[in-house]
Design a protein around this motif. Structure first.
Motif, PDB file in Angstrom:
ATOM      1  N   GLY A 144       0.957  14.788 -11.014  1.00 18.70           N
ATOM      2  CA  GLY A 144       0.940  15.420 -12.621  1.00 18.70           C
ATOM      3  C   GLY A 144       0.110  15.460 -13.232  1.00 18.70           C
ATOM      4  N   GLN A 145      -0.624  15.602 -13.106  1.00 20.06           N
ATOM      5  CA  GLN A 145      -2.474  15.539 -12.971  1.00 20.06           C
ATOM      6  C   GLN A 145      -2.369  17.253 -12.640  1.00 20.06           C
ATOM      7  OE1 GLN A 145      -5.771  13.152 -11.575  1.00 20.06           O
ATOM      8  NE2 GLN A 145      -6.991  13.376 -13.364  1.00 20.06           N
ATOM      9  N   ALA A 146      -1.743  17.729 -11.778  1.00 21.59           N
ATOM     10  CA  ALA A 146      -1.969  18.881 -11.404  1.00 21.59           C
ATOM     11  C   ALA A 146      -1.119  19.922 -12.225  1.00 21.59           C
ATOM     12  CB  ALA A 146      -1.333  19.229 -10.054  1.00 21.59           C
ATOM     13  N   GLN A 147      -0.022  19.285 -12.453  1.00 22.47           N
ATOM     14  CA  GLN A 147       0.641  20.376 -13.426  1.00 22.47           C
ATOM     15  C   GLN A 147      -0.272  19.953 -14.434  1.00 22.47           C
ATOM     16  OE1 GLN A 147       4.246  17.997 -13.601  1.00 22.47           O
ATOM     17  NE2 GLN A 147       4.900  18.756 -11.638  1.00 22.47           N
ATOM     18  N   THR A 148      -0.678  19.261 -15.567  1.00 20.58           N
ATOM     19  CA  THR A 148      -1.598  19.525 -16.426  1.00 20.58           C
ATOM     20  C   THR A 148      -2.375  20.683 -16.535  1.00 20.58           C
ATOM     21  OG1 THR A 148      -2.676  17.570 -16.290  1.00 20.58           O
ATOM     22  CG2 THR A 148      -0.988  17.315 -17.015  1.00 20.58           C
ATOM     23  N   HIS A 149      -3.356  20.900 -15.760  1.00 19.21           N
ATOM     24  CA  HIS A 149      -4.017  22.164 -14.986  1.00 19.21           C
ATOM     25  C   HIS A 149      -3.964  22.702 -14.866  1.00 19.21           C
ATOM     26  CE1 HIS A 149      -7.287  18.584 -16.142  1.00 19.21           C
ATOM     27  NE2 HIS A 149      -6.929  18.081 -15.253  1.00 19.21           N
ATOM     28  N   PHE A 191       0.667  -1.158   0.525  1.00 18.05           N
ATOM     29  CA  PHE A 191      -0.182  -0.028   0.646  1.00 18.05           C
ATOM     30  C   PHE A 191       0.790   1.162  -0.088  1.00 18.05           C
ATOM     31  CE2 PHE A 191      -3.248  -3.107   1.122  1.00 18.05           C
ATOM     32  CZ  PHE A 191      -4.214  -2.562   0.406  1.00 18.05           C
ATOM     33  N   GLU A 192       2.127   1.261   0.231  1.00 17.28           N
ATOM     34  CA  GLU A 192       3.590   2.535   0.363  1.00 17.28           C
ATOM     35  C   GLU A 192       3.234   2.878  -1.369  1.00 17.28           C
ATOM     36  OE1 GLU A 192       7.037   4.542   2.471  1.00 17.28           O
ATOM     37  OE2 GLU A 192       6.843   1.997   3.275  1.00 17.28           O
ATOM     38  N   ALA A 193       3.556   1.559  -1.636  1.00 16.81           N
ATOM     39  CA  ALA A 193       3.996   1.995  -3.377  1.00 16.81           C
ATOM     40  C   ALA A 193       2.697   2.704  -4.197  1.00 16.81           C
ATOM     41  CB  ALA A 193       4.244   0.830  -3.687  1.00 16.81           C
ATOM     42  N   LEU A 194       2.151   2.423  -3.570  1.00 21.50           N
ATOM     43  CA  LEU A 194      -0.113   2.684  -4.358  1.00 21.50           C
ATOM     44  C   LEU A 194      -0.338   3.864  -3.806  1.00 21.50           C
ATOM     45  CD1 LEU A 194      -2.188  -0.693  -3.882  1.00 21.50           C
ATOM     46  CD2 LEU A 194      -1.058   0.047  -5.703  1.00 21.50           C
ATOM     47  N   TYR A 195       0.106   4.079  -2.950  1.00 20.61           N
ATOM     48  CA  TYR A 195       0.129   5.745  -2.190  1.00 20.61           C
ATOM     49  C   TYR A 195       0.756   6.716  -2.891  1.00 20.61           C
ATOM     50  CZ  TYR A 195      -0.085   9.429   0.819  1.00 20.61           C
ATOM     51  OH  TYR A 195      -0.059  10.935   1.491  1.00 20.61           O
ATOM     52  N   ALA A 196       2.373   6.002  -2.742  1.00 23.24           N
ATOM     53  CA  ALA A 196       3.016   6.968  -4.125  1.00 23.24           C
ATOM     54  C   ALA A 196       2.713   7.196  -5.255  1.00 23.24           C
ATOM     55  CB  ALA A 196       4.065   6.390  -3.427  1.00 23.24           C
ATOM     56  N   GLN A 197       2.644   5.903  -5.635  1.00 25.52           N
ATOM     57  CA  GLN A 197       1.818   5.903  -7.166  1.00 25.52           C
ATOM     58  C   GLN A 197       0.991   6.994  -7.527  1.00 25.52           C
ATOM     59  OE1 GLN A 197       0.767   2.160  -8.125  1.00 25.52           O
ATOM     60  NE2 GLN A 197       2.893   2.018  -8.875  1.00 25.52           N
ATOM     61  N   LYS A 198       0.280   7.014  -6.677  1.00 21.21           N
ATOM     62  CA  LYS A 198      -1.426   7.685  -6.814  1.00 21.21           C
ATOM     63  C   LYS A 198      -0.952   9.101  -6.016  1.00 21.21           C
ATOM     64  CE  LYS A 198      -5.301   8.700  -4.432  1.00 21.21           C
ATOM     65  NZ  LYS A 198      -6.047  10.104  -5.031  1.00 21.21           N
ATOM     66  N   GLN A 199      -0.133   9.591  -5.618  1.00 22.47           N
ATOM     67  CA  GLN A 199       0.834  11.162  -4.969  1.00 22.47           C
ATOM     68  C   GLN A 199       1.224  11.459  -6.216  1.00 22.47           C
ATOM     69  OE1 GLN A 199      -1.125  10.671  -2.879  1.00 22.47           O
ATOM     70  NE2 GLN A 199       0.154  12.723  -1.580  1.00 22.47           N
ATOM     71  N   ALA A 200       1.234  10.741  -7.156  1.00 27.69           N
ATOM     72  CA  ALA A 200       2.794  11.324  -8.153  1.00 27.69           C
ATOM     73  C   ALA A 200       1.759  11.221  -9.148  1.00 27.69           C
ATOM     74  CB  ALA A 200       4.054  10.055  -8.742  1.00 27.69           C
ATOM     75  N   ALA A 201       0.770  10.383  -9.908  1.00 28.57           N
ATOM     76  CA  ALA A 201      -0.576  10.042 -10.884  1.00 28.57           C
ATOM     77  C   ALA A 201      -0.948  12.106 -10.298  1.00 28.57           C
ATOM     78  CB  ALA A 201      -1.564   9.948 -10.723  1.00 28.57           C
TER      79      ALA A 201
END
Length: 180
Positions: free
Chosen positions: A175-180, A162-172
């Motif tokens: 990334g989404q915040a930068q495109t908006h 779940f730590e890796a899943l959390y990190a992936q979600k944070q990165a996504a």
């Protein structure tokens, strides 16, 4: 043989629970010390939703091929009262033979957690990593038992990081915040 499987399941659950407890302990030790110590208590763990579909029964039980197994995971957390949060994990397991569904099993395991005196910036990791790590062994057992009781061999879900899943979600999300 079944004794070995039970021992393996118990050992795996113990390791996951130990890892979850260690994570929460380390997180709290790393918090800034204040007059009020952080509080983390499990108030209740329960099955929130449970569903099993076997659309091609009874003929599907005559099939001898190995099915393709697909697993989907969703976790979330919500504040339910001051200092109380509900965290939940939903796991959906679908077994298919070609385009024919053997079974679809879904379980939502939830917990009510008392979490107090934790800085706001540390709440997301507690709710997104610590709580799911505690809930996962329960939902894993629920899915396995439900599938086995339906007449199929049990589905043993692999441990989830779940730590890796959390990190992936944070990165996504970043990334989404930068495109908006």
């Amino acid at each position: 043989h079944w004794g070995d499987v039970a021992w393996l399941l118990h050992s795996t659950y113990s390791v996951i629970i130990d890892a979850a407890n260690a994570f929460v302990t380390l997180l709290f030790l790393g918090l800034k010390m204040s007059d009020q110590q952080p509080v983390f208590n499990i108030e209740k763990i329960y099955v929130k939703d449970l569903s099993l579909e076997i659309p091609h029964a009874p003929a599907i039980f005559l099939e001898r091929e190995q099915p393709q197994i697909d697993m989907q995971l969703h976790n979330e957390a919500t504040k339910i009262d001051e200092g109380y949060f509900e965290a939940s994990i939903t796991i959906t397991v679908t077994a298919k033979l070609g385009d024919k569904t053997m079974f679809l099993a879904e379980a939502t395991q939830a917990g009510i957690f008392q979490i107090r005196n934790v800085p706001a910036e540390d709440m997301d990791p507690v709710l997104g990593i610590g709580c799911p790590n505690i809930l996962f062994p329960y939902v894993r057992e629920t899915i396995s038992d439900m599938v086995n009781r339906s007449g199929f061999p049990p589905v043993i879900l692999s441990p989830i990081n779940f730590e890796a899943l959390y990190a992936q979600k944070q990165a996504a999300d970043a990334g989404q915040a930068q495109t908006h």
